[in-house]
Motif scaffolding. Structure first.
Motif, PDB file in Angstrom:
ATOM      1  N   ARG A 243      38.469  -7.504   3.792  1.00 39.96           N
ATOM      2  CA  ARG A 243      37.075  -7.090   3.941  1.00 39.96           C
ATOM      3  C   ARG A 243      36.420  -7.782   5.135  1.00 39.96           C
ATOM      4  O   ARG A 243      35.686  -7.145   5.911  1.00 39.96           O
ATOM      5  CB  ARG A 243      36.299  -7.399   2.664  1.00 39.96           C
ATOM      6  CG  ARG A 243      34.824  -7.039   2.773  1.00 39.96           C
ATOM      7  CD  ARG A 243      34.105  -7.229   1.465  1.00 39.96           C
ATOM      8  NE  ARG A 243      32.722  -6.761   1.564  1.00 39.96           N
ATOM      9  CZ  ARG A 243      31.978  -6.404   0.534  1.00 39.96           C
ATOM     10  NH1 ARG A 243      32.474  -6.479  -0.692  1.00 39.96           N
ATOM     11  NH2 ARG A 243      30.743  -5.995   0.714  1.00 39.96           N
TER      12      ARG A 243
ATOM     13  N   GLU B 168      41.708  -9.182  -0.867  1.00 42.82           N
ATOM     14  CA  GLU B 168      40.537  -8.321  -0.665  1.00 42.82           C
ATOM     15  C   GLU B 168      39.492  -9.013   0.201  1.00 42.82           C
ATOM     16  O   GLU B 168      38.896  -8.395   1.092  1.00 42.82           O
ATOM     17  CB  GLU B 168      39.951  -7.915  -2.015  1.00 42.82           C
ATOM     18  CG  GLU B 168      38.722  -7.056  -1.908  1.00 42.82           C
ATOM     19  CD  GLU B 168      38.876  -5.688  -2.561  1.00 42.82           C
ATOM     20  OE1 GLU B 168      37.933  -4.892  -2.459  1.00 42.82           O
ATOM     21  OE2 GLU B 168      39.938  -5.427  -3.144  1.00 42.82           O
TER      22      GLU B 168
ATOM     23  N   ARG C 234      40.332   0.509   2.327  1.00 36.82           N
ATOM     24  CA  ARG C 234      40.391   0.005   0.950  1.00 36.82           C
ATOM     25  C   ARG C 234      41.049   1.021   0.030  1.00 36.82           C
ATOM     26  O   ARG C 234      41.834   0.658  -0.863  1.00 36.82           O
ATOM     27  CB  ARG C 234      38.994  -0.331   0.450  1.00 36.82           C
ATOM     28  CG  ARG C 234      38.996  -1.055  -0.902  1.00 36.82           C
ATOM     29  CD  ARG C 234      37.605  -1.532  -1.259  1.00 36.82           C
ATOM     30  NE  ARG C 234      37.629  -2.368  -2.448  1.00 36.82           N
ATOM     31  CZ  ARG C 234      37.451  -1.915  -3.686  1.00 36.82           C
ATOM     32  NH1 ARG C 234      37.250  -0.610  -3.887  1.00 36.82           N
ATOM     33  NH2 ARG C 234      37.472  -2.752  -4.710  1.00 36.82           N
TER      34      ARG C 234
ATOM     35  N   TRP D 274      32.623  -1.233   2.932  1.00 37.68           N
ATOM     36  CA  TRP D 274      34.000  -1.619   2.608  1.00 37.68           C
ATOM     37  C   TRP D 274      34.474  -0.966   1.307  1.00 37.68           C
ATOM     38  O   TRP D 274      35.598  -0.467   1.229  1.00 37.68           O
ATOM     39  CB  TRP D 274      34.105  -3.137   2.500  1.00 37.68           C
ATOM     40  CG  TRP D 274      35.353  -3.603   1.793  1.00 37.68           C
ATOM     41  CD1 TRP D 274      35.446  -4.170   0.560  1.00 37.68           C
ATOM     42  CD2 TRP D 274      36.702  -3.524   2.294  1.00 37.68           C
ATOM     43  NE1 TRP D 274      36.758  -4.449   0.240  1.00 37.68           N
ATOM     44  CE2 TRP D 274      37.543  -4.055   1.293  1.00 37.68           C
ATOM     45  CE3 TRP D 274      37.265  -3.040   3.477  1.00 37.68           C
ATOM     46  CZ2 TRP D 274      38.928  -4.137   1.443  1.00 37.68           C
ATOM     47  CZ3 TRP D 274      38.643  -3.111   3.629  1.00 37.68           C
ATOM     48  CH2 TRP D 274      39.462  -3.651   2.621  1.00 37.68           C
ATOM     49  N   GLU D 275      33.625  -0.943   0.282  1.00 40.88           N
ATOM     50  CA  GLU D 275      34.040  -0.441  -1.033  1.00 40.88           C
ATOM     51  C   GLU D 275      34.496   1.008  -1.004  1.00 40.88           C
ATOM     52  O   GLU D 275      35.328   1.417  -1.826  1.00 40.88           O
ATOM     53  CB  GLU D 275      32.899  -0.596  -2.039  1.00 40.88           C
ATOM     54  CG  GLU D 275      32.624  -2.026  -2.486  1.00 40.88           C
ATOM     55  CD  GLU D 275      31.861  -2.824  -1.448  1.00 40.88           C
ATOM     56  OE1 GLU D 275      31.747  -4.052  -1.628  1.00 40.88           O
ATOM     57  OE2 GLU D 275      31.364  -2.221  -0.456  1.00 40.88           O
ATOM     58  N   THR D 276      33.967   1.794  -0.071  1.00 42.32           N
ATOM     59  CA  THR D 276      34.342   3.207   0.011  1.00 42.32           C
ATOM     60  C   THR D 276      35.135   3.518   1.279  1.00 42.32           C
ATOM     61  O   THR D 276      35.340   4.687   1.608  1.00 42.32           O
ATOM     62  CB  THR D 276      33.084   4.094  -0.026  1.00 42.32           C
ATOM     63  OG1 THR D 276      32.197   3.708   1.039  1.00 42.32           O
ATOM     64  CG2 THR D 276      32.366   3.966  -1.360  1.00 42.32           C
TER      65      THR D 276
END
Length: 281
Positions: free
Chosen positions: A199, A195, A158, A152-154
């Motif tokens: 996510r 978020e 996002r 998810w972070e990359t």
């Protein structure tokens, strides 16, 4: 204090902006009637703008977007030499393209924010007469070959939603496209709650895609984020993989924000016509 015809906020609405304000832009082509129906007055365009350079800062971008608020799409199109259709049934992307052009966006269809130097994505948001979003909002296309190896972070979702300039636009189908007004812009980043919600949905949907189970995904999956077809026609295909890893030809799809997500955003950030009606009882 009640909301006023010029968009002044109601009591208790401190910190939120009016979604639309009753004012004309510089060309004078927009006029508002007493019943709230927009009409196109005789425009006078001081000069056609061929190309707008990209903004050098977020403040400059927001200043440009503020200058569009209250204008009709016909005003902006005339100043930039763009022809507008009367409806959007076969021209769904033209409003976003027009606003991109007016604000100096440079990314085009590339997989990066519309203003790459600023890290800001532009999203137009069609809303109805009560300020409710009319439809889901496209975020990005899906590339099955890469999604299985992404967290998810990359993720592309996002990155696209990290910083967004929202530009509301009147979206009622009974208004011809040239007379629809542009609303007050909002430079936004997801809250911790946003978020978490995004996510959760992304991980569920990306997990199915990564395992080659994309055909199990329907429009009902995902409370805030959904997967939908993203193609010019039903015959379009792109490379994918099934659950055994074999190459397949699948319908192109994309991630979309559901209208309930953008409705929550509008409720938090704007004073809408629905607020004014509720306050008047």
């Amino acid at each position: 204090m009640e909301g006023t015809d010029d968009g002044a906020p109601l009591a208790g609405d401190a910190g939120r902006s009016p979604l639309f304000a009753w004012h004309c832009c510089a060309s004078g082509a927009f006029a508002a009637c007493g019943n709230g129906v927009a009409r196109l007055a005789a425009p006078h365009y001081p000069g056609r703008v061929d190309r707008v350079p990209p903004p050098q800062s977020a403040a400059e971008l927001l200043e440009r977007a503020d200058a569009l608020a209250g204008c009709s799409l016909g005003d902006v199109a005339g100043e930039h030499g763009v022809s507008l259709p009367l409806d959007l049934r076969r021209h769904k992307g033209i409003v976003g393209e027009l606003i991109e052009r007016a604000l100096g966006a440079t990314a085009g269809s590339r997989a990066e924010p519309d203003f790459p130097e600023l890290g800001i994505e532009l999203k137009t948001l069609p809303v109805d007469d009560r300020g409710h979003p009319c439809e889901s909002t496209f975020v990005c296309t899906i590339t099955p070959a890469e999604i299985a190896d992404v967290e998810w972070e990359t993720s592309r979702v996002r990155r696209k939603l990290a910083r967004v300039l929202w530009v509301p636009v009147q979206g009622s189908r009974d208004l011809a496209v040239p007379v629809r007004r542009i609303g007050a812009p909002l430079l936004w980043s997801p809250s911790p709650e946003d978020e978490r919600d995004l996510r959760f949905d992304w991980e569920e949907l990306a997990g199915l895609i990564g395992r080659g189970e994309e055909e199990r995904i329907t429009g009902h999956l995902g409370r805030w984020l959904q997967v939908r077809p993203k193609a010019a026609n039903a015959s379009a295909r792109r490379r994918g993989f099934d659950s055994e890893g074999a190459v397949t030809q699948a319908l192109p799809r994309g991630f979309y924000l559901r209208a309930r997500f953008t409705a929550r955003l509008v409720e938090r950030e704007y004073v809408t016509p629905a607020h004014a009606l509720a306050a008047r009882g």
